[in-house]
Design a protein around this motif. Sequence first.
Motif, short mmCIF file in Angstrom:
data_model
loop_
_atom_site.label_atom_id
_atom_site.label_comp_id
_atom_site.label_asym_id
_atom_site.label_seq_id
_atom_site.Cartn_x
_atom_site.Cartn_y
_atom_site.Cartn_z
N SER A 169 46.08 41.27 31.73
CA SER A 169 46.44 39.92 32.40
C SER A 169 46.94 39.17 31.48
O SER A 169 47.45 39.10 30.51
N PHE A 170 46.27 37.71 31.19
CA PHE A 170 46.35 36.77 30.27
C PHE A 170 45.03 36.58 29.24
O PHE A 170 43.93 36.92 29.70
N TYR A 210 53.10 31.55 38.16
CA TYR A 210 51.84 31.81 39.18
C TYR A 210 50.56 31.16 38.56
O TYR A 210 50.00 30.36 39.27
N LEU A 211 50.62 31.48 37.20
CA LEU A 211 49.50 30.77 36.42
C LEU A 211 49.41 29.43 36.50
O LEU A 211 48.62 28.58 36.59
N LEU A 212 50.72 28.86 36.18
CA LEU A 212 50.81 27.15 36.10
C LEU A 212 50.58 26.63 37.64
O LEU A 212 50.03 25.63 37.72
N ILE A 246 48.40 33.42 26.64
CA ILE A 246 49.57 34.36 26.54
C ILE A 246 49.23 35.68 27.09
O ILE A 246 48.16 35.96 27.70
N PRO A 247 50.27 36.42 27.73
CA PRO A 247 50.17 37.60 28.21
C PRO A 247 49.31 38.52 27.13
O PRO A 247 49.60 38.59 25.97
N SER A 248 48.17 39.30 27.81
CA SER A 248 47.46 39.87 26.97
C SER A 248 47.91 40.91 25.93
O SER A 248 47.30 41.39 24.84
N ASP A 266 42.74 36.53 37.84
CA ASP A 266 43.37 37.70 38.75
C ASP A 266 44.74 37.52 38.94
O ASP A 266 45.38 37.51 40.07
N ILE A 267 45.65 37.47 37.62
CA ILE A 267 46.94 37.50 37.84
C ILE A 267 47.34 38.95 36.94
O ILE A 267 47.18 38.93 35.88
N PRO A 268 47.57 39.96 37.44
CA PRO A 268 47.96 41.28 36.98
C PRO A 268 49.26 41.26 36.20
O PRO A 268 50.25 40.69 36.82
N ILE A 269 49.44 41.55 34.91
CA ILE A 269 50.63 41.91 34.23
C ILE A 269 50.90 43.26 33.90
O ILE A 269 50.08 43.80 33.10
#
Length: 303
Positions: A169-170, A210-212, A246-248, A266-269
């Motif tokens: 995630s982030f 989506y995060l923004l 940042i993306p993890s 709760d935003i999967p990358i």
Amino acid sequence: MNSNQIKCFLSVGKTVSFTKSAQDLYLSQSTISKNIQKLEAELGVKLLARTHQKVSLTDKGKVFFVKMLEINQEIDNLIKQIQTEDKKQKVKIYLGYTDVPFEEAYLPIVMRLVNQELNINLRMRLIDPNSSIKLDELIKNDSLDYLLFQKDYFSNNSAIVFKPLFKKSFSVLVSNTDPLFSKQTLDLNDLKNRHLLIWDAHNSLPTVRYLLHKIDASDLNCTCQKVSDIMALTDYVLTNKGIGIIPSILYDKNDKSVRYIPLNCDIPIVYGLAYRKELDKKSYSNSLYNVFNKAVKIAASKW
């Protein structure tokens, strides 16, 4: 000194143009410049003379360029000789990677397993996601066969298949003087009233958008600034100009100057392998994907 630094220097030495070299190597001008600056720092000499109008080789740069050109040609000749002497005809596959820190541990394992288990000549190609060339175009026009990146970049492209390798995630980047430094995880509410430096690619990613949106909807009274250069973002954090998101996958365990804290959002990358749909028909397709999966498990235990 590494091969990417040498490749960037030799290209600029030939073209005498950061713009032309960026086009030839599918990298941004800043990436090429930073690679050459690192090379100069390691050697302790200036190789290029830079002005606003032009770039040229210094006297020491000319000597180094000629010698490295000879060495590079010898290496190319040796590789061709070894490949020619190989009794089995290997399938040549071009793999694009973006040089995220995890790949430093991961890609050597991939290479070792491919050489051990498959009849494939895997060729690596460094790609800058912030260059003017779109990543999906590199796959569709056969410049690359496979590309390691995150899934959402290709979400609306039916011509490209994506196979996942792992999900993250982030993370939030903070300096050691930040009040959040001691926390083990963070929620969106922890970001209230802060200036957020959010990493995003040149072609904005859906997960970042989506995060923004979630940040806007949470009424956090934050200001948000998108930054496409992870090194610049880290510098901003270190000089207390904000906290980074940042993306993890960009986590660098060797960077002790900042703290990476997982963000509960709760935003999967999804990080994985993108390629043209027709490659699914190749006999090596499933075996190659299995090798990439195996390498992830080995690298993750060390990372």
